[in-house]
Design an enzyme around this catalytic site. Structure first.
Site, PDB file in Angstrom:
ATOM      1  N   ARG A  26      32.480  43.706  11.572  1.00 56.75           N
ATOM      2  CA  ARG A  26      32.602  44.765  12.580  1.00 56.75           C
ATOM      3  C   ARG A  26      32.323  44.261  13.993  1.00 56.75           C
ATOM      4  O   ARG A  26      31.817  45.008  14.834  1.00 56.75           O
ATOM      5  CB  ARG A  26      31.662  45.938  12.259  1.00 56.75           C
ATOM      6  N   ARG A  30      32.207  49.443  18.450  1.00 57.69           N
ATOM      7  CA  ARG A  30      31.569  50.374  19.381  1.00 57.69           C
ATOM      8  C   ARG A  30      30.370  49.837  20.146  1.00 57.69           C
ATOM      9  O   ARG A  30      29.963  50.449  21.117  1.00 57.69           O
ATOM     10  CB  ARG A  30      31.158  51.650  18.633  1.00 57.69           C
ATOM     11  N   ARG A  39      38.502  52.905  24.078  1.00 58.21           N
ATOM     12  CA  ARG A  39      38.446  54.109  23.239  1.00 58.21           C
ATOM     13  C   ARG A  39      38.308  55.384  24.054  1.00 58.21           C
ATOM     14  O   ARG A  39      38.568  56.476  23.540  1.00 58.21           O
ATOM     15  CB  ARG A  39      37.311  53.972  22.228  1.00 58.21           C
TER      16      ARG A  39
HETATM   17  O1  1CP Z   1      31.599  48.581   6.950  1.00 58.71           O
HETATM   18  C1  1CP Z   1      32.060  48.184   5.875  1.00 58.71           C
HETATM   19  O2  1CP Z   1      31.520  48.346   4.776  1.00 58.71           O
HETATM   20  C2  1CP Z   1      33.331  47.400   5.931  1.00 58.71           C
HETATM   21  C3  1CP Z   1      34.480  48.030   5.254  1.00 58.71           C
HETATM   22  C4  1CP Z   1      34.957  49.256   5.988  1.00 58.71           C
HETATM   23  C5  1CP Z   1      34.672  50.590   5.694  1.00 58.71           C
HETATM   24  C6  1CP Z   1      33.772  51.122   4.599  1.00 58.71           C
HETATM   25  C7  1CP Z   1      35.838  49.215   7.102  1.00 58.71           C
HETATM   26  C8  1CP Z   1      36.384  47.978   7.690  1.00 58.71           C
HETATM   27  N1  1CP Z   1      36.128  50.516   7.434  1.00 58.71           N
HETATM   28  C9  1CP Z   1      35.422  51.383   6.608  1.00 58.71           C
HETATM   29  C10 1CP Z   1      35.495  52.852   6.679  1.00 58.71           C
HETATM   30  C11 1CP Z   1      35.129  53.342   8.037  1.00 58.71           C
HETATM   31  N2  1CP Z   1      35.995  53.394   9.078  1.00 58.71           N
HETATM   32  C12 1CP Z   1      33.871  53.726   8.499  1.00 58.71           C
HETATM   33  C13 1CP Z   1      32.590  53.753   7.679  1.00 58.71           C
HETATM   34  C14 1CP Z   1      32.256  55.135   7.199  1.00 58.71           C
HETATM   35  C15 1CP Z   1      31.517  55.136   5.887  1.00 58.71           C
HETATM   36  O3  1CP Z   1      30.709  54.229   5.645  1.00 58.71           O
HETATM   37  O4  1CP Z   1      31.779  56.057   5.117  1.00 58.71           O
HETATM   38  C16 1CP Z   1      34.006  54.085   9.871  1.00 58.71           C
HETATM   39  C17 1CP Z   1      32.960  54.611  10.815  1.00 58.71           C
HETATM   40  C18 1CP Z   1      35.373  53.850  10.214  1.00 58.71           C
HETATM   41  C19 1CP Z   1      35.996  53.975  11.564  1.00 58.71           C
HETATM   42  C20 1CP Z   1      36.004  52.669  12.287  1.00 58.71           C
HETATM   43  N3  1CP Z   1      36.599  51.528  11.786  1.00 58.71           N
HETATM   44  C21 1CP Z   1      35.469  52.384  13.569  1.00 58.71           C
HETATM   45  C22 1CP Z   1      34.779  53.360  14.504  1.00 58.71           C
HETATM   46  C23 1CP Z   1      35.823  54.208  15.114  1.00 58.71           C
HETATM   47  C24 1CP Z   1      35.653  54.476  16.578  1.00 58.71           C
HETATM   48  O5  1CP Z   1      35.252  55.592  16.916  1.00 58.71           O
HETATM   49  O6  1CP Z   1      35.984  53.638  17.438  1.00 58.71           O
HETATM   50  C25 1CP Z   1      35.756  51.037  13.845  1.00 58.71           C
HETATM   51  C26 1CP Z   1      35.407  50.262  15.087  1.00 58.71           C
HETATM   52  C27 1CP Z   1      36.456  50.507  12.703  1.00 58.71           C
HETATM   53  C28 1CP Z   1      36.989  49.135  12.601  1.00 58.71           C
HETATM   54  C29 1CP Z   1      36.885  48.404  11.318  1.00 58.71           C
HETATM   55  N4  1CP Z   1      36.625  48.911  10.084  1.00 58.71           N
HETATM   56  C30 1CP Z   1      36.603  47.898   9.138  1.00 58.71           C
HETATM   57  C31 1CP Z   1      36.892  46.688   9.827  1.00 58.71           C
HETATM   58  C32 1CP Z   1      36.945  45.329   9.147  1.00 58.71           C
HETATM   59  C33 1CP Z   1      37.103  47.012  11.193  1.00 58.71           C
HETATM   60  C34 1CP Z   1      37.558  46.176  12.375  1.00 58.71           C
HETATM   61  C35 1CP Z   1      37.352  44.781  12.499  1.00 58.71           C
HETATM   62  C36 1CP Z   1      35.926  44.301  12.676  1.00 58.71           C
HETATM   63  O7  1CP Z   1      35.239  44.083  11.648  1.00 58.71           O
HETATM   64  O8  1CP Z   1      35.523  44.046  13.800  1.00 58.71           O
END
Ligand code: 1CP
Length: 342
Positions: A26, A30, A39
């Protein structure tokens, strides 16, 4: 294109580079003001569907932190676009109509992610152009169990009653859904490799909720199919299971190139579990970055020292970086890892 920095890929392949490579789960997100700035103008979904913006966000931590790998900016749940399932991000994901009944299952479409989620593959190409060979690009997907869990639960869950209910009460249907999901994800990962990613990580963020016996019976056969498929794609694979260190040995059995380790186990114990011939990735508690600098340095060195027992070690956090992290502390961590000479 020739890569300038191959330390991450070298470690994936079991060679020990001169300095331990580091990236952070991640890392694009944020906690970075430059991410929040973007964003403030576009929604999360718009961002994931705009390849040039994905590339910009993917490169933000590479520029600011000097990490040794970039991870594609996307989400594990956008693949639902290939299944006709709508997901909203507020910012946590939520599915309006979770898949619970036979009628829900019948409505599912098992499309081709290379077409239906083509914007992710465009983002991969945009990232590769923008990176211009500076560091490798990691593509990813959710593991079949984690992805199916979101589909069935509809959102994050504490008890996993719906997915476990399905698994225990209707095992044939569960396996059928897992098998279809696995094929879809195999196609998706193949598309990412064709588009140019240099490595892949599979996130099994929810498998930690399972007892080892259930992981073996209900998840492992599908993971084996996925790992075998990726082995034919020619890029290294990292498998990361979160929240249950007693599953490490099973995840090692899969034979992926790199075994992700979360922070709930000492890295030396994790290496003893999986064997010192394996490559490990991890495992600093992400919240340590909320602490003082001296603590970050000390704990990072402990992880580095422990990592020496493995065939090779990729430094990472034990889970995603917290949104409350000061980017300066993330940079400090990278500098400590790069400056370490044991
Ligand atoms: O965190 C982990 O376990 C990694 C696997 C995973 C999961 C469970 C990713 C990869 N996404 C998710 C679902 C998800 N998506 C969540 C977690 C909610 C939960 O635990 O139930 C959330 C908050 C999101 C939304 C999201 N995805 C955001 C925030 C959105 C915003 O308002 O800007 C962001 C920045 C992401 C990006 C993301 N998700 C996952 C990866 C590998 C990435 C991007 C690349 C990186 O790792 O930098």
């Amino acid at each position: 294109m020739v890569l300038e920095n191959t330390s991450f890929l070298d470690a994936c392949r079991g060679r020990r580079p001169a300095r331990t490579p580091i990236w952070m789960m991640r890392q694009a997100g944020r906690y970075l003001p430059e991410y929040r700035e973007i964003r403030s103008k576009v929604s999360f979904l718009e961002l994931t569907k705009t390849p040039e913006l994905c590339a910009e966000v993917t490169l933000q931590p590479v520029d600011r932190l000097d990490v040794d790998a970039a991870i594609l900016f996307s989400d594990i749940l956008v693949v639902f676009d290939a299944m006709g399932v709508d997901v909203e991000f507020n910012p946590a994901p939520e599915i309006a109509r979770p898949v619970r009944t036979a009628a829900d299952v019948a409505r599912l479409r098992w499309g081709d992610p290379r077409e239906d989620v083509g914007y992710v593959l465009d983002a991969v190409r945009a990232c590769k152009r923008a990176l211009a060979g500076r560091v490798p690009l990691i593509g990813f997907c959710g593991a079949p169990f984690t992805t199916l869990s979101y589909l069935v639960e509809g959102k994050g869950s504490r008890e996993y009653q719906h997915i476990k209910g399905l698994m225990f009460s209707e095992p044939a249907l569960f396996h059928q859904l897992m098998a279809s999901m696995t094929e879809l994800l195999c196609t998706y990962l193949g598309g990412q490799v064709e588009a140019g990613v240099d490595a892949l990580q599979v996130f099994d963020s929810w498998a930690g909720a399972l007892a080892p016996v259930d992981y073996r019976e209900h998840v492992l056969p599908h993971m084996r199919r996925l790992v075998d498929h990726v082995r034919g794609l020619g890029v290294p694979l990292i498998v990361f299971v979160r929240g249950n260190a007693s599953l490490l040995r099973q995840s090692a059995e899969l034979g992926a190139d790199v075994i992700g380790v979360d922070w709930t186990i000492e890295l030396e114990r994790a290496i003893a579990e999986v064997g010192s011939t394996r490559v490990v990735q991890g495992n600093l508690d992400p919240q340590i970055l909320l602490g003082p600098e001296a603590l970050i340095e000390r704990r990072a060195r402990d992880v580095l020292d422990a990592g020496r027992a493995a065939r090779a070690h990729i430094f990472n956090l034990g889970h995603g970086i917290s949104r409350f992290t000061d980017p300066g502390k993330a940079r400090l961590l990278v500098d400590v890892v790069h400056g370490y000479s044991g």
